[in-house]
Scaffold this active site. Structure first.
Site, PDB file in Angstrom:
ATOM      1  N   HIS A   1      14.756  32.317  25.571  1.00 23.85           N
ATOM      2  CA  HIS A   1      15.833  31.991  24.536  1.00 23.85           C
ATOM      3  C   HIS A   1      16.618  33.082  24.226  1.00 23.85           C
ATOM      4  O   HIS A   1      17.132  32.709  23.019  1.00 23.85           O
ATOM      5  CB  HIS A   1      15.447  30.757  23.682  1.00 23.85           C
ATOM      6  CG  HIS A   1      14.791  29.495  24.490  1.00 23.85           C
ATOM      7  ND1 HIS A   1      14.133  28.607  23.898  1.00 23.85           N
ATOM      8  CD2 HIS A   1      15.488  28.965  25.356  1.00 23.85           C
ATOM      9  CE1 HIS A   1      13.985  27.630  24.495  1.00 23.85           C
ATOM     10  NE2 HIS A   1      14.898  27.647  25.537  1.00 23.85           N
TER      11      HIS A   1
ATOM     12  N   GLY B   1       1.420  26.884  21.643  1.00 25.51           N
ATOM     13  CA  GLY B   1       2.030  26.224  20.775  1.00 25.51           C
ATOM     14  C   GLY B   1       3.434  25.754  21.046  1.00 25.51           C
ATOM     15  O   GLY B   1       4.455  26.011  20.434  1.00 25.51           O
TER      16      GLY B   1
ATOM     17  N   ASN C   1      -3.236  24.426  21.129  1.00 25.88           N
ATOM     18  CA  ASN C   1      -2.211  23.335  20.356  1.00 25.88           C
ATOM     19  C   ASN C   1      -2.969  22.604  19.466  1.00 25.88           C
ATOM     20  O   ASN C   1      -3.929  22.131  20.023  1.00 25.88           O
ATOM     21  CB  ASN C   1      -1.231  22.670  21.111  1.00 25.88           C
ATOM     22  CG  ASN C   1      -0.100  22.497  20.536  1.00 25.88           C
ATOM     23  OD1 ASN C   1      -0.068  21.680  19.517  1.00 25.88           O
ATOM     24  ND2 ASN C   1       1.191  22.376  21.152  1.00 25.88           N
TER      25      ASN C   1
HETATM   26  N1  APR Z   1      -0.899  27.043  16.477  1.00 25.48           N
HETATM   27  C1  APR Z   1      -0.508  26.330  17.723  1.00 25.48           C
HETATM   28  N2  APR Z   1       0.351  25.681  17.822  1.00 25.48           N
HETATM   29  C2  APR Z   1       0.984  24.864  16.857  1.00 25.48           C
HETATM   30  C3  APR Z   1       0.562  25.209  15.356  1.00 25.48           C
HETATM   31  C4  APR Z   1      -0.512  26.277  15.186  1.00 25.48           C
HETATM   32  N3  APR Z   1      -0.841  26.770  14.125  1.00 25.48           N
HETATM   33  N4  APR Z   1       1.173  24.542  14.509  1.00 25.48           N
HETATM   34  C5  APR Z   1       2.021  23.623  15.329  1.00 25.48           C
HETATM   35  N5  APR Z   1       1.857  23.890  16.695  1.00 25.48           N
HETATM   36  C6  APR Z   1       2.564  23.236  17.783  1.00 25.48           C
HETATM   37  C7  APR Z   1       2.893  21.973  17.635  1.00 25.48           C
HETATM   38  O1  APR Z   1       1.975  21.105  17.911  1.00 25.48           O
HETATM   39  C8  APR Z   1       3.939  21.630  18.649  1.00 25.48           C
HETATM   40  O2  APR Z   1       3.385  21.422  19.773  1.00 25.48           O
HETATM   41  O3  APR Z   1       3.382  23.800  18.135  1.00 25.48           O
HETATM   42  C9  APR Z   1       4.520  23.221  18.720  1.00 25.48           C
HETATM   43  C10 APR Z   1       5.885  23.341  18.446  1.00 25.48           C
HETATM   44  O4  APR Z   1       7.006  22.665  19.084  1.00 25.48           O
HETATM   45  P1  APR Z   1       8.319  22.886  18.910  1.00 25.48           P
HETATM   46  O5  APR Z   1       8.742  22.740  17.429  1.00 25.48           O
HETATM   47  O6  APR Z   1       8.778  21.678  19.737  1.00 25.48           O
HETATM   48  O7  APR Z   1       8.709  24.341  19.506  1.00 25.48           O
HETATM   49  P2  APR Z   1       8.801  24.714  20.895  1.00 25.48           P
HETATM   50  O8  APR Z   1       8.199  23.868  22.037  1.00 25.48           O
HETATM   51  O9  APR Z   1       8.807  26.250  21.019  1.00 25.48           O
HETATM   52  O10 APR Z   1      10.495  24.232  20.935  1.00 25.48           O
HETATM   53  C11 APR Z   1      10.994  24.871  22.439  1.00 25.48           C
HETATM   54  O11 APR Z   1      13.226  23.788  21.306  1.00 25.48           O
HETATM   55  O12 APR Z   1      14.722  23.732  19.694  1.00 25.48           O
HETATM   56  C12 APR Z   1      14.499  24.381  20.743  1.00 25.48           C
HETATM   57  O13 APR Z   1      15.099  26.495  21.351  1.00 25.48           O
HETATM   58  C13 APR Z   1      14.121  25.779  20.628  1.00 25.48           C
HETATM   59  O14 APR Z   1      12.632  27.597  21.558  1.00 25.48           O
HETATM   60  C14 APR Z   1      12.538  26.308  20.976  1.00 25.48           C
HETATM   61  C15 APR Z   1      12.535  25.032  21.942  1.00 25.48           C
END
Ligand code: APR
Length: 246
Positions: A119, A188, A214
């Site tokens: 991204h 994550g 996760n």
């Molecule tokens: N360790 C590992 N995972 C974790 C932790 C932690 N301490 N805390 C939270 N999580 C997990 C959550 O359970 C969730 O599954 O991290 C994940 C975060 O999810 P999102 O916020 O949806 O992030 P992501 O999957 O990276 O989003 C993808 O969406 O908005 C767009 O461009 C943005 O790159 C981003 C994309």
């Protein structure tokens, strides 16, 4: 859990080609909130500010929010044990690359060399008129929106807004990793955002074993995950690190 950690560590040790795929969750323990979920960024801010059409029409408003989230707040974050674990894996020859959906530069700050920024990144600002690139750390963000000193064009962070294409190089490299990997380690990420979410699925279809870290089940867990290491990224990575490196 101990057995699962051991199994995952053995897989990582014996795999000839491993790729990590990371999302916002790996940076949560660096103080950066995830996007989704109760305390996620999108519960506080309206994601419209990152829509490319909205940005072009309302650059001042978009920039105010972007500055607050991605430069004032994220800018102060430092890598955590999970970022350092991936950098160590690479150094030891156990990791081909990191594909990250994050734009926070923390993998590179931890020492990872091969990072595919799916991204893009907040590190640079690009002129929407002439394409001139600036290091964001060298641009004053006090007068918003910021403009190009060459031609006055609107500057935009060099990360992917909603409605924009994935950088070609990162897309190509990620597809290749999905075809070549024996092991894919997901850390994550919810797997809700396309086309990024297709990468681990492609890897699985090509025979990769999927290890997932996760604290919560994601979209991947019931469908493609082979070993689910339920917990925070730093906890699990520290445990894996103990098995692999001591
Ligand atoms: N360790 C590992 N995972 C974790 C932790 C932690 N301490 N805390 C939270 N999580 C997990 C959550 O359970 C969730 O599954 O991290 C994940 C975060 O999810 P999102 O916020 O949806 O992030 P992501 O999957 O990276 O989003 C993808 O969406 O908005 C767009 O461009 C943005 O790159 C981003 C994309």
């Amino acid at each position: 859990m101990k057995e699962l950690i051991q199994k995952a560590a053995e897989l990582l040790r014996n795999s000839k080609h491993t790729t990590a795929f990371t999302g916002a969750g790996i940076s949560v323990e660096s103080g950066i909130p995830p996007f989704r979920g109760e305390d996620g960024l999108w519960s506080k801010y309206d994601p419209i500010v990152l829509d490319i059409n909205y940005f072009n029409a309302n650059p001042g408003h978009s920039w105010e929010v972007i500055k607050e989230i991605f430069y004032d707040f994220f800018g102060a974050a430092t890598p955590n044990a999970a970022h350092y674990f991936l950098a160590r894996l690479e150094k030891e020859g156990l990791l081909s690359s990191v594909i990250t959906q994050n734009i926070d530069n923390l993998h590179q700050e931890a020492g990872s060399c091969k990072v595919h920024e799916y991204h893009g990144s907040s590190r640079n600002l690009i002129c929407t008129k002439c394409g001139q690139s600036y290091l964001s750390s060298e641009v004053q963000l006090d007068q918003l929106p910021v403009s190009c000193i060459k031609d006055g064009g609107l500057l935009k962070p060099d990360f992917v807004f909603f409605g924009e294409a994935i950088p070609e190089e990162a897309q190509k490299a990620s597809n290749e990793e999905a075809f070549q990997s024996e092991v894919f380690i997901l850390i994550g990420t919810t797997g809700e955002i396309m086309p990024a979410s297709l990468i681990p699925r492609m890897a699985k279809e090509n025979g990769a074993t999927i290890i997932e870290i996760n604290p919560n089940e994601s979209n991947y867990t019931p469908g493609i995950t082979d070993i689910f290491l339920q917990g925070k990224a730093t906890d699990i990575c520290s445990k894996l690190s103990k098995y692999l490196f001591t």
